[in-house]
Design a protein around this motif. Structure first.
Motif, PDB file in Angstrom:
ATOM      1  N   MET A  49       0.818  -1.214   0.000  1.00  0.00           N
ATOM      2  CA  MET A  49       0.000   0.000   0.000  1.00  0.00           C
ATOM      3  C   MET A  49       0.851   1.263   0.000  1.00  0.00           C
ATOM      4  O   MET A  49       0.415   2.315  -0.474  1.00  0.00           O
ATOM      5  CB  MET A  49      -0.939   0.001   1.199  1.00  0.00           C
ATOM      6  CG  MET A  49      -2.123  -0.953   1.066  1.00  0.00           C
ATOM      7  SD  MET A  49      -3.116  -0.614  -0.421  1.00  0.00           S
ATOM      8  CE  MET A  49      -3.714   1.030  -0.034  1.00  0.00           C
ATOM      9  N   ALA A  50       2.078   1.170   0.512  1.00  0.00           N
ATOM     10  CA  ALA A  50       2.941   2.349   0.558  1.00  0.00           C
ATOM     11  C   ALA A  50       3.310   2.821  -0.852  1.00  0.00           C
ATOM     12  O   ALA A  50       3.550   4.013  -1.075  1.00  0.00           O
ATOM     13  CB  ALA A  50       4.211   2.038   1.356  1.00  0.00           C
TER      14      ALA A  50
ATOM     15  N   ALA B 192      -0.259   5.282  -8.855  1.00  0.00           N
ATOM     16  CA  ALA B 192      -1.651   4.900  -8.601  1.00  0.00           C
ATOM     17  C   ALA B 192      -1.919   3.424  -8.859  1.00  0.00           C
ATOM     18  O   ALA B 192      -2.756   2.805  -8.205  1.00  0.00           O
ATOM     19  CB  ALA B 192      -2.590   5.749  -9.454  1.00  0.00           C
ATOM     20  N   ASN B 193      -1.201   2.844  -9.811  1.00  0.00           N
ATOM     21  CA  ASN B 193      -1.406   1.447 -10.183  1.00  0.00           C
ATOM     22  C   ASN B 193      -0.204   0.976 -10.995  1.00  0.00           C
ATOM     23  O   ASN B 193       0.735   1.744 -11.240  1.00  0.00           O
ATOM     24  CB  ASN B 193      -2.711   1.279 -10.983  1.00  0.00           C
ATOM     25  CG  ASN B 193      -2.815   2.296 -12.107  1.00  0.00           C
ATOM     26  OD1 ASN B 193      -1.867   2.493 -12.862  1.00  0.00           O
ATOM     27  ND2 ASN B 193      -3.967   2.956 -12.214  1.00  0.00           N
ATOM     28  N   LYS B 194      -0.248  -0.260 -11.445  1.00  0.00           N
ATOM     29  CA  LYS B 194       0.913  -0.799 -12.167  1.00  0.00           C
ATOM     30  C   LYS B 194       1.102  -0.103 -13.509  1.00  0.00           C
ATOM     31  O   LYS B 194       2.239   0.088 -13.951  1.00  0.00           O
ATOM     32  CB  LYS B 194       0.769  -2.310 -12.373  1.00  0.00           C
ATOM     33  CG  LYS B 194       2.049  -2.914 -12.957  1.00  0.00           C
ATOM     34  CD  LYS B 194       2.005  -4.419 -13.058  1.00  0.00           C
ATOM     35  CE  LYS B 194       3.308  -4.946 -13.656  1.00  0.00           C
ATOM     36  NZ  LYS B 194       3.296  -6.425 -13.804  1.00  0.00           N
ATOM     37  N   GLU B 195       0.013   0.271 -14.166  1.00  0.00           N
ATOM     38  CA  GLU B 195       0.158   0.970 -15.448  1.00  0.00           C
ATOM     39  C   GLU B 195       0.889   2.300 -15.262  1.00  0.00           C
ATOM     40  O   GLU B 195       1.725   2.674 -16.081  1.00  0.00           O
ATOM     41  CB  GLU B 195      -1.209   1.188 -16.093  1.00  0.00           C
ATOM     42  CG  GLU B 195      -1.845  -0.073 -16.648  1.00  0.00           C
ATOM     43  CD  GLU B 195      -0.944  -0.785 -17.646  1.00  0.00           C
ATOM     44  OE1 GLU B 195      -0.542  -0.140 -18.644  1.00  0.00           O
ATOM     45  OE2 GLU B 195      -0.615  -1.960 -17.426  1.00  0.00           O
ATOM     46  N   GLN B 196       0.581   3.014 -14.201  1.00  0.00           N
ATOM     47  CA  GLN B 196       1.274   4.266 -13.931  1.00  0.00           C
ATOM     48  C   GLN B 196       2.734   3.985 -13.574  1.00  0.00           C
ATOM     49  O   GLN B 196       3.629   4.776 -13.923  1.00  0.00           O
ATOM     50  CB  GLN B 196       0.589   5.037 -12.809  1.00  0.00           C
ATOM     51  CG  GLN B 196       1.080   6.470 -12.681  1.00  0.00           C
ATOM     52  CD  GLN B 196       0.350   7.239 -11.611  1.00  0.00           C
ATOM     53  OE1 GLN B 196       0.855   7.400 -10.496  1.00  0.00           O
ATOM     54  NE2 GLN B 196      -0.840   7.720 -11.936  1.00  0.00           N
ATOM     55  N   LEU B 197       2.976   2.869 -12.913  1.00  0.00           N
ATOM     56  CA  LEU B 197       4.353   2.467 -12.613  1.00  0.00           C
ATOM     57  C   LEU B 197       5.123   2.232 -13.912  1.00  0.00           C
ATOM     58  O   LEU B 197       6.254   2.710 -14.069  1.00  0.00           O
ATOM     59  CB  LEU B 197       4.363   1.197 -11.758  1.00  0.00           C
ATOM     60  CG  LEU B 197       5.748   0.585 -11.477  1.00  0.00           C
ATOM     61  CD1 LEU B 197       6.558   1.492 -10.566  1.00  0.00           C
ATOM     62  CD2 LEU B 197       5.607  -0.816 -10.863  1.00  0.00           C
ATOM     63  N   LEU B 198       4.507   1.514 -14.849  1.00  0.00           N
ATOM     64  CA  LEU B 198       5.171   1.237 -16.120  1.00  0.00           C
ATOM     65  C   LEU B 198       5.414   2.521 -16.903  1.00  0.00           C
ATOM     66  O   LEU B 198       6.470   2.678 -17.529  1.00  0.00           O
ATOM     67  CB  LEU B 198       4.340   0.245 -16.945  1.00  0.00           C
ATOM     68  CG  LEU B 198       4.237  -1.171 -16.366  1.00  0.00           C
ATOM     69  CD1 LEU B 198       3.265  -2.010 -17.204  1.00  0.00           C
ATOM     70  CD2 LEU B 198       5.600  -1.853 -16.304  1.00  0.00           C
TER      71      LEU B 198
END
Length: 231
Positions: free
Chosen positions: A48-49, A55-61
């Motif tokens: 959760m941190a 916001a999500n994995k897509e934003q991470l990518l």
């Protein structure tokens, strides 16, 4: 799993630290093995941190793509647009080769990231400040396609990880498709390529890039326009 020093694991979490760790993890274990949970374990935090920073994995990518593209750095304009564009593209290729998963993730994005837009804008700028028309530059970007970032989409799997051709298959290929077989066994397939065995090595990438840039330079010198050649 890659291990970070305890001091790094105790450092305050930030977006930059999350992205840096995600890129390192993808480099180490591959993009398919990357997950928010595994990344959190790598950073020594609860999953959760991470969501305070992505916001999500897509934003991470998306962030990982921008992190890699930032490695390309600013363009180096020169008096001639052609070598400047060539150097820019080969710098991008070098950056992406350092992260084998990056090209695949870039292709999976549904919209360009800020860094991708910035890189594209800088490349267009080299054409335009070099005197190329908007018309020619537009067609140049279409012609370059993914090559502007230093990678190409191959028609067949001839990658370093591909299985070596079976001799019986090659004999059958030669009997039915002699020209295909001739190229498949050509000496140009360098087993000591800087990238690996197969067609998409550095020299072949530069060969195709130079063909495109030489052709664009010829059109530029002739004052070509799409309206003059239409119909």
């Amino acid at each position: 799993m890659t291990r970070q020093p305890e001091t790094a694991r105790r450092a305050p979490l930030s977006r930059d630290r999350v992205l840096r760790a995600a890129v390192a993890l993808a480099d180490a274990v591959g993009i398919d093995a990357l997950s928010m949970r595994r990344l959190a374990q790598e950073l020594g935090v609860v999953p959760m941190a991470l969501y305070k920073h992505v916001a999500n994995k897509e934003q991470l990518l998306d962030g990982m793509v921008d992190f890699v593209l930032d490695e390309i750095g600013p363009p180096t304009p020169g008096p001639d647009w052609q070598p400047a564009v060539r150097a820019r593209i080969l710098t991008a290729r070098s950056a992406l080769l350092g992260h084998p998963w990056a090209a695949r993730v870039i292709q999976s994005r549904t919209a360009p990231t800020p860094a991708l837009l910035g890189y594209t804008d800088s490349l267009i700028g080299l054409f335009r400040t070099g005197g190329c028309s908007v018309d020619l530059t537009h067609h140049a970007m279409h012609a370059l396609g993914s090559r502007m970032l230093g990678f190409t989409q191959e028609l067949f799997d001839d990658s370093p990880g591909a299985a070596p051709p079976d001799p019986a298959v090659l004999r059958a290929l030669a009997a039915n498709f002699p020209h295909v077989a001739e190229l498949a066994t050509a000496g140009a397939h360098d087993e000591k390529s800087v990238v690996g065995p197969g067609c998409d090595d550095q020299s072949e990438f530069e060969f195709a890039l130079d063909l495109l840039l030489d052709g664009l330079a010829r059109l530029h010198r002739s004052g070509w326009s799409s309206t003059a050649t239409a119909g």
